[in-house]
Design an enzyme around this catalytic site. Structure first.
Site, PDB file in Angstrom:
ATOM      1  N   HIS A 140      52.231  33.038  26.393  1.00  0.00           N
ATOM      2  CA  HIS A 140      53.688  33.226  26.294  1.00  0.00           C
ATOM      3  C   HIS A 140      54.461  32.059  26.885  1.00  0.00           C
ATOM      4  O   HIS A 140      54.076  31.463  27.888  1.00  0.00           O
ATOM      5  CB  HIS A 140      54.128  34.560  26.899  1.00  0.00           C
ATOM      6  N   ASP A 187      52.911  30.872  35.336  1.00  0.00           N
ATOM      7  CA  ASP A 187      52.780  32.034  34.462  1.00  0.00           C
ATOM      8  C   ASP A 187      53.891  31.919  33.409  1.00  0.00           C
ATOM      9  O   ASP A 187      55.051  32.199  33.740  1.00  0.00           O
ATOM     10  CB  ASP A 187      52.922  33.314  35.285  1.00  0.00           C
ATOM     11  N   GLU A 241      57.557  37.844  26.738  1.00  0.00           N
ATOM     12  CA  GLU A 241      56.486  38.616  27.357  1.00  0.00           C
ATOM     13  C   GLU A 241      56.944  39.296  28.634  1.00  0.00           C
ATOM     14  O   GLU A 241      56.584  40.441  28.907  1.00  0.00           O
ATOM     15  CB  GLU A 241      55.286  37.695  27.641  1.00  0.00           C
ATOM     16  N   HIS A 271      55.486  34.750  39.965  1.00  0.00           N
ATOM     17  CA  HIS A 271      56.854  35.261  39.808  1.00  0.00           C
ATOM     18  C   HIS A 271      57.737  34.903  41.009  1.00  0.00           C
ATOM     19  O   HIS A 271      58.570  35.710  41.441  1.00  0.00           O
ATOM     20  CB  HIS A 271      56.864  36.777  39.584  1.00  0.00           C
TER      21      HIS A 271
END
Length: 343
Positions: A65, A173, A201, A312
């Site tokens: 993604h 990520d 995503e 994150h």
């Protein structure tokens, strides 16, 4: 040797969920010389096809993604502060005092109450997102509106550092997954393969499911980032995986139960070929596999991840060893699926 300049370019580019345009442009510039066909889907996914030396026994789709977690501006106060909500899953603990970019160009700081003014349990509790704001130095709403509009996205300030075998950056990520797909596309392929760079995503696995519906693959491999919990305060049994331990193979997560034969063969291929590999030992999170594997009549799907500390947040961390393991293992699993050795 891998070209980490591509990964730097990817992580320095901004692509909060729903606004992946700039990341898509970077990826297209890297893959266009190698792809035989490229299609951009209505949700903004890149669907790229590359011919191999042979026709596959099974039609294989690889997916990573493009989007990253971030923020969207929801209001502007009379004194020029920007109220926001998160896009994707971000813990309030990692927000106060962080540098951000609003609309890709306006710098700001997420307001943090000075430690000298904290009282009682404020020392122990993170400030809820609905009580935070972004300070861009404006004194009035009108002044702020010359720089920012409601609906603008914001992100952590781009950062990249590649030293001592580690990589630190925002959005590892899943820009590492995108980097892996680009690297695999730039190499000769044994079998025809479809490569998907998906959108949205982080807000519900939106793009990948539509891509799988369009392509109708027999099988899919999802390349992701996953939580490395080998840090203080996390017990080994809760760590999920460890940084430096190699490619992470998922057995189950909150959206998918992975085929046991795919899981076991991926683990075996790593050990047989001296590629560091580890199982994901905690059932947590979800990946694009969650929508791919239930597309149409069903798609056998496996997720191969790089372990990522501080996922994150403003700066995540992984290693060269882990990235290379993901790419090397994926190449082997691709050949076995496409060649029909895995049903």
């Amino acid at each position: 040797m891998l070209n980490y300049e591509i990964l730097e370019k990817l992580t320095r580019t901004i692509g909060v969920s729903g606004e992946e345009d700039d990341v898509r442009s970077v990826i297209l510039s890297e893959i266009e010389p190698y792809a035989d066909e490229i299609h951009i889907s209505p949700l903004g996914n890149i669907l790229a096809f590359k011919k191999g030396e042979k026709r596959p026994e099974k039609k294989l789709m690889l997916c990573a993604h493009m989007d990253e977690v971030g923020f969207v501006i929801t209001n502007i106060t009379e004194n020029g502060l920007l109220k926001f909500t998160t896009v994707g899953n971000i813990r309030p603990e990692v927000l106060s005092g962080r540098d951000v970019l609003v609309g890709g160009k306006t710098p700001g700081v997420i307001c943090a109450k000075p430690v000298h003014l904290l009282k009682g349990d404020e020392f122990e509790k993170p400030v809820p997102v609905n009580e935070l704001a972004i300070d861009i130095g404006a004194d009035t709403r009108e002044q702020a509106e010359t720089l920012v509009q409601i609906g603008d996205n914001a992100c952590f300030v781009p950062f990249f550092e590649h030293v001592h075998g580690t990589v630190k950056a925002k959005a590892l990520d899943d820009r590492v997954g995108c980097f892996a797909l680009i690297t695999l596309m730039q190499r000769p392929l044994e079998y025809d393969t479809y490569f998907v760079f998906s959108t949205q995503e982080e807000i519900g696995l939106r793009g990948a499911g539509t891509a799988a519906y369009i392509l109708e693959p027999d099988a899919a491999l999802v390349l992701e980032g996953t939580t490395a919990g080998d840090i203080p305060g996390v017990s080994p049994t809760d760590a999920a995986c460890k940084m430096g331990g190699g490619a992470v193979i998922s057995l189950t997560d909150m959206r998918t139960i992975y085929p046991k034969d795919y899981f076991r063969r991926a683990m075996a291929l790593g050990k047989e070929n001296n590629i560091p590999v580890q199982p994901k030992t905690v059932r947590a999170g979800g990946t694009d596999a969650g929508t791919i594997h239930v597309s149409r009549g069903g798609v056998k799907t496996l997720t191969i991840s790089h372990p990522c500390r501080y996922i994150h947040s403003a700066i995540a961390m992984t290693t060269e060893k882990d990235i290379e393991a993901v790419i090397d293992l994926t190449a082997l699993v691709m050949a076995e699926i496409s060649g029909g050795k895995l049903s």
